[in-house]
Design a protein around this motif. Structure first.
Motif, PDB file in Angstrom:
ATOM      1  N   GLY A  33       0.857  -1.177   0.000  1.00 11.05           N
ATOM      2  CA  GLY A  33       0.000   0.000   0.000  1.00 11.05           C
ATOM      3  C   GLY A  33       0.892   1.224   0.000  1.00 11.05           C
ATOM      4  N   TYR A  34       0.365   2.356   0.515  1.00  9.84           N
ATOM      5  CA  TYR A  34       1.221   3.549   0.640  1.00  9.84           C
ATOM      6  C   TYR A  34       2.050   3.417   1.917  1.00  9.84           C
ATOM      7  CZ  TYR A  34      -2.292   5.165   4.023  1.00  9.84           C
ATOM      8  OH  TYR A  34      -3.129   5.251   5.106  1.00  9.84           O
ATOM      9  N   PHE A  35       3.258   3.978   1.898  1.00 10.66           N
ATOM     10  CA  PHE A  35       4.114   3.938   3.083  1.00 10.66           C
ATOM     11  C   PHE A  35       3.745   5.132   3.959  1.00 10.66           C
ATOM     12  CE2 PHE A  35       7.870   3.477   5.676  1.00 10.66           C
ATOM     13  CZ  PHE A  35       8.096   2.098   5.634  1.00 10.66           C
ATOM     14  N   LEU A  36       3.242   4.846   5.157  1.00 12.15           N
ATOM     15  CA  LEU A  36       2.595   5.862   5.986  1.00 12.15           C
ATOM     16  C   LEU A  36       3.400   7.147   6.127  1.00 12.15           C
ATOM     17  CD1 LEU A  36       0.351   6.832   7.875  1.00 12.15           C
ATOM     18  CD2 LEU A  36       1.483   5.566   9.728  1.00 12.15           C
ATOM     19  N   MET A  37       4.653   7.053   6.590  1.00 12.69           N
ATOM     20  CA  MET A  37       5.380   8.295   6.864  1.00 12.69           C
ATOM     21  C   MET A  37       5.752   9.046   5.579  1.00 12.69           C
ATOM     22  SD  MET A  37       9.137   7.098   8.271  1.00 12.69           S
ATOM     23  CE  MET A  37       8.449   6.073   9.578  1.00 12.69           C
ATOM     24  N   GLU A  38       5.859   8.325   4.465  1.00 14.31           N
ATOM     25  CA  GLU A  38       6.164   8.999   3.194  1.00 14.31           C
ATOM     26  C   GLU A  38       4.993   9.859   2.723  1.00 14.31           C
ATOM     27  OE1 GLU A  38       9.174   5.529   1.532  1.00 14.31           O
ATOM     28  OE2 GLU A  38       7.450   6.132   0.336  1.00 14.31           O
ATOM     29  N   LEU A  39       3.795   9.476   3.128  1.00 13.27           N
ATOM     30  CA  LEU A  39       2.621  10.306   2.846  1.00 13.27           C
ATOM     31  C   LEU A  39       2.419  11.341   3.952  1.00 13.27           C
ATOM     32  CD1 LEU A  39      -0.036  11.089   1.450  1.00 13.27           C
ATOM     33  CD2 LEU A  39      -1.123   9.161   2.646  1.00 13.27           C
ATOM     34  N   ALA A  40       2.451  10.897   5.206  1.00 10.37           N
ATOM     35  CA  ALA A  40       2.024  11.752   6.311  1.00 10.37           C
ATOM     36  C   ALA A  40       2.956  12.932   6.571  1.00 10.37           C
ATOM     37  CB  ALA A  40       1.875  10.914   7.586  1.00 10.37           C
ATOM     38  N   LYS A  41       4.259  12.716   6.471  1.00 11.59           N
ATOM     39  CA  LYS A  41       5.185  13.812   6.801  1.00 11.59           C
ATOM     40  C   LYS A  41       5.053  14.980   5.808  1.00 11.59           C
ATOM     41  CE  LYS A  41       8.696  11.488   9.638  1.00 11.59           C
ATOM     42  NZ  LYS A  41       7.665  10.873  10.443  1.00 11.59           N
ATOM     43  N   PRO A  42       5.127  14.741   4.482  1.00  7.36           N
ATOM     44  CA  PRO A  42       4.899  15.866   3.564  1.00  7.36           C
ATOM     45  C   PRO A  42       3.476  16.422   3.672  1.00  7.36           C
ATOM     46  CG  PRO A  42       6.048  14.087   2.444  1.00  7.36           C
ATOM     47  CD  PRO A  42       5.574  13.538   3.758  1.00  7.36           C
ATOM     48  N   LEU A  43       2.484  15.546   3.822  1.00  8.04           N
ATOM     49  CA  LEU A  43       1.091  15.998   3.920  1.00  8.04           C
ATOM     50  C   LEU A  43       0.916  16.971   5.079  1.00  8.04           C
ATOM     51  CD1 LEU A  43      -1.947  15.844   3.277  1.00  8.04           C
ATOM     52  CD2 LEU A  43      -2.039  13.716   4.615  1.00  8.04           C
ATOM     53  N   GLN A  44       1.493  16.647   6.231  1.00  4.22           N
ATOM     54  CA  GLN A  44       1.394  17.537   7.396  1.00  4.22           C
ATOM     55  C   GLN A  44       1.980  18.907   7.072  1.00  4.22           C
ATOM     56  OE1 GLN A  44      -0.013  16.710  10.566  1.00  4.22           O
ATOM     57  NE2 GLN A  44       0.107  18.939  10.718  1.00  4.22           N
ATOM     58  N   LYS A  45       3.086  18.931   6.365  1.00  3.28           N
ATOM     59  CA  LYS A  45       3.706  20.203   5.986  1.00  3.28           C
ATOM     60  C   LYS A  45       2.805  20.989   5.034  1.00  3.28           C
ATOM     61  CE  LYS A  45       8.497  18.682   6.625  1.00  3.28           C
ATOM     62  NZ  LYS A  45       8.942  19.711   7.583  1.00  3.28           N
ATOM     63  N   PHE A  46       2.201  20.288   4.056  1.00  7.38           N
ATOM     64  CA  PHE A  46       1.324  20.970   3.102  1.00  7.38           C
ATOM     65  C   PHE A  46       0.147  21.631   3.840  1.00  7.38           C
ATOM     66  CE2 PHE A  46       2.427  17.379  -0.149  1.00  7.38           C
ATOM     67  CZ  PHE A  46       3.723  17.838  -0.229  1.00  7.38           C
ATOM     68  N   LEU A  47      -0.439  20.898   4.774  1.00  9.57           N
ATOM     69  CA  LEU A  47      -1.599  21.412   5.501  1.00  9.57           C
ATOM     70  C   LEU A  47      -1.207  22.581   6.399  1.00  9.57           C
ATOM     71  CD1 LEU A  47      -3.245  17.998   6.427  1.00  9.57           C
ATOM     72  CD2 LEU A  47      -4.027  19.595   4.682  1.00  9.57           C
ATOM     73  N   GLN A  48      -0.058  22.457   7.062  1.00  8.53           N
ATOM     74  CA  GLN A  48       0.401  23.545   7.929  1.00  8.53           C
ATOM     75  C   GLN A  48       0.693  24.814   7.134  1.00  8.53           C
ATOM     76  OE1 GLN A  48       3.680  21.613   9.963  1.00  8.53           O
ATOM     77  NE2 GLN A  48       2.413  21.079  11.718  1.00  8.53           N
ATOM     78  N   ALA A  49       1.083  24.644   5.865  1.00 11.41           N
ATOM     79  CA  ALA A  49       1.362  25.798   5.004  1.00 11.41           C
ATOM     80  C   ALA A  49       0.088  26.384   4.391  1.00 11.41           C
ATOM     81  CB  ALA A  49       2.331  25.391   3.894  1.00 11.41           C
ATOM     82  N   GLY A  50      -1.057  25.770   4.707  1.00 15.00           N
ATOM     83  CA  GLY A  50      -2.334  26.295   4.204  1.00 15.00           C
ATOM     84  C   GLY A  50      -2.727  25.789   2.840  1.00 15.00           C
ATOM     85  N   CYS A  51      -2.061  24.730   2.362  1.00 14.12           N
ATOM     86  CA  CYS A  51      -2.414  24.170   1.043  1.00 14.12           C
ATOM     87  C   CYS A  51      -3.750  23.435   1.107  1.00 14.12           C
ATOM     88  CB  CYS A  51      -1.339  23.196   0.565  1.00 14.12           C
ATOM     89  SG  CYS A  51       0.263  23.958   0.278  1.00 14.12           S
ATOM     90  N   GLU A  52      -4.407  23.413  -0.024  1.00 10.89           N
ATOM     91  CA  GLU A  52      -5.629  22.622  -0.181  1.00 10.89           C
ATOM     92  C   GLU A  52      -5.239  21.337  -0.919  1.00 10.89           C
ATOM     93  OE1 GLU A  52      -9.563  22.863  -3.002  1.00 10.89           O
ATOM     94  OE2 GLU A  52      -8.818  24.750  -2.146  1.00 10.89           O
ATOM     95  N   VAL A  53      -5.443  20.181  -0.293  1.00 11.97           N
ATOM     96  CA  VAL A  53      -4.989  18.929  -0.883  1.00 11.97           C
ATOM     97  C   VAL A  53      -6.163  18.126  -1.442  1.00 11.97           C
ATOM     98  CG1 VAL A  53      -2.962  18.817   0.600  1.00 11.97           C
ATOM     99  CG2 VAL A  53      -5.023  17.579   1.267  1.00 11.97           C
ATOM    100  N   THR A  54      -5.908  17.497  -2.583  1.00 14.06           N
ATOM    101  CA  THR A  54      -6.877  16.591  -3.209  1.00 14.06           C
ATOM    102  C   THR A  54      -6.177  15.259  -3.441  1.00 14.06           C
ATOM    103  OG1 THR A  54      -8.046  18.386  -4.332  1.00 14.06           O
ATOM    104  CG2 THR A  54      -8.310  16.172  -5.257  1.00 14.06           C
ATOM    105  N   PHE A  55      -6.812  14.175  -3.001  1.00 11.28           N
ATOM    106  CA  PHE A  55      -6.266  12.834  -3.217  1.00 11.28           C
ATOM    107  C   PHE A  55      -6.874  12.246  -4.481  1.00 11.28           C
ATOM    108  CE2 PHE A  55      -6.274  13.569   1.395  1.00 11.28           C
ATOM    109  CZ  PHE A  55      -4.925  13.412   1.661  1.00 11.28           C
TER     110      PHE A  55
END
Length: 251
Positions: A33-55
């Motif tokens: 599947g997806y490797f958890l920290m490879e998704l979660a660590k960048p994702l957390q940064k994107f959200l903290q920077a105010g980005c709008e994310v679409t999966f």
């Protein structure tokens, strides 16, 4: 200023093909599947920077975490860090449609224009369904032609092969310096899984990529070439997230 939109590309697969196993050399499905920290660590940064994310994924199925990636061993025993990342994914299921990603085919060319960049995390799952998807080829060709930041980690760069079945019918990243999960690391996994696995590094090299591998890359150093940001393994996750944000801010 409007929030920057980031497209996060995921696999639908919960396994990948493991070749030449057992005494009869058969192909089996190995859980992934997806490797958890490879998704979660960048994702957390994107959200903290105010980005709008679409999966997004090939068929819009709920993404599956790689079982190895949710083990305490993957977090070197750090229970709290693992829980933070699992909680982030649960939050995404409630708030950001993580359980029902957009199908690639439902993302129009006009919609693609609204995204500032695209990110593809690893785990072995991309080997199963991201390398030969024509709609992903179309999506990545858009980001490539517009020179929009395109980040991929570990097995994520396998997705770049989809440009061969995209609108231009050719590998879009010939001559690009990039880094992926290395053949040496994959051979170690083969001894654990007792079978043969598609090799990201050598396959991309055969298509004309200028692969950058070695000790420094294995320890988290990333590779940047034009719009492309790539890394070898989970140790690159934070650096990829930071560089991606820096590049979309500069666009």
């Amino acid at each position: 200023m409007a929030a920057k939109k980031v497209l996060i590309v995921l696999s639908d697969a919960s396994s990948f093909p493991l070749y030449n196993t057992g005494s009869d050399g058969k192909t089996v499905s190995q859980d992934s599947g997806y490797f958890l920290m490879e998704l979660a660590k960048p994702l957390q940064k994107f959200l903290q920077a105010g980005c709008e994310v679409t999966f997004a994924s090939p068929e819009g199925k709920e993404p599956t975490p790689d079982p190895l990636s949710v083990s305490l061993a993957a977090f070197a025993g750090n229970f709290y860090e693992r829980q933070r990342e699992l909680d982030l994914i649960e939050r995404m299921k409630k708030e950001n449609g993580f359980s029902q990603p957009k199908k690639f085919s439902d993302i129009s060319d006009d919609e693609l224009k609204s995204y500032a960049g695209v990110f593809i995390p690893g785990g072995h799952a991309p080997l199963a369904d991201l390398g030969n998807n024509p709609d992903l080829g179309r999506i990545l060709t858009h980001f490539h032609s517009q020179q929009k930041p395109t980040a991929a980690l570990c097995h994520g760069p396998w997705a770049f092969l989809s440009t061969k079945v995209g609108p231009n019918k050719e590998f879009a990243y010939k001559g690009y310096k990039m880094t992926s999960w290395s053949d040496a690391e994959e051979k170690l996994m083969e001894t654990i899984f007792r079978g043969e696995i598609d090799k990201v590094e050598s396959t991309l090299r055969e298509e004309g990529a200028d692969m950058q591998e070695g000790i420094a890359k294995s320890l988290g150093y990333i590779t940047v070439d034009r719009e492309l940001i790539t890394g070898d393994n989970p140790m690159s996750a934070n650096a990829i997230g930071d560089k991606f944000l820096e590049m979309i801010a500069a666009k």
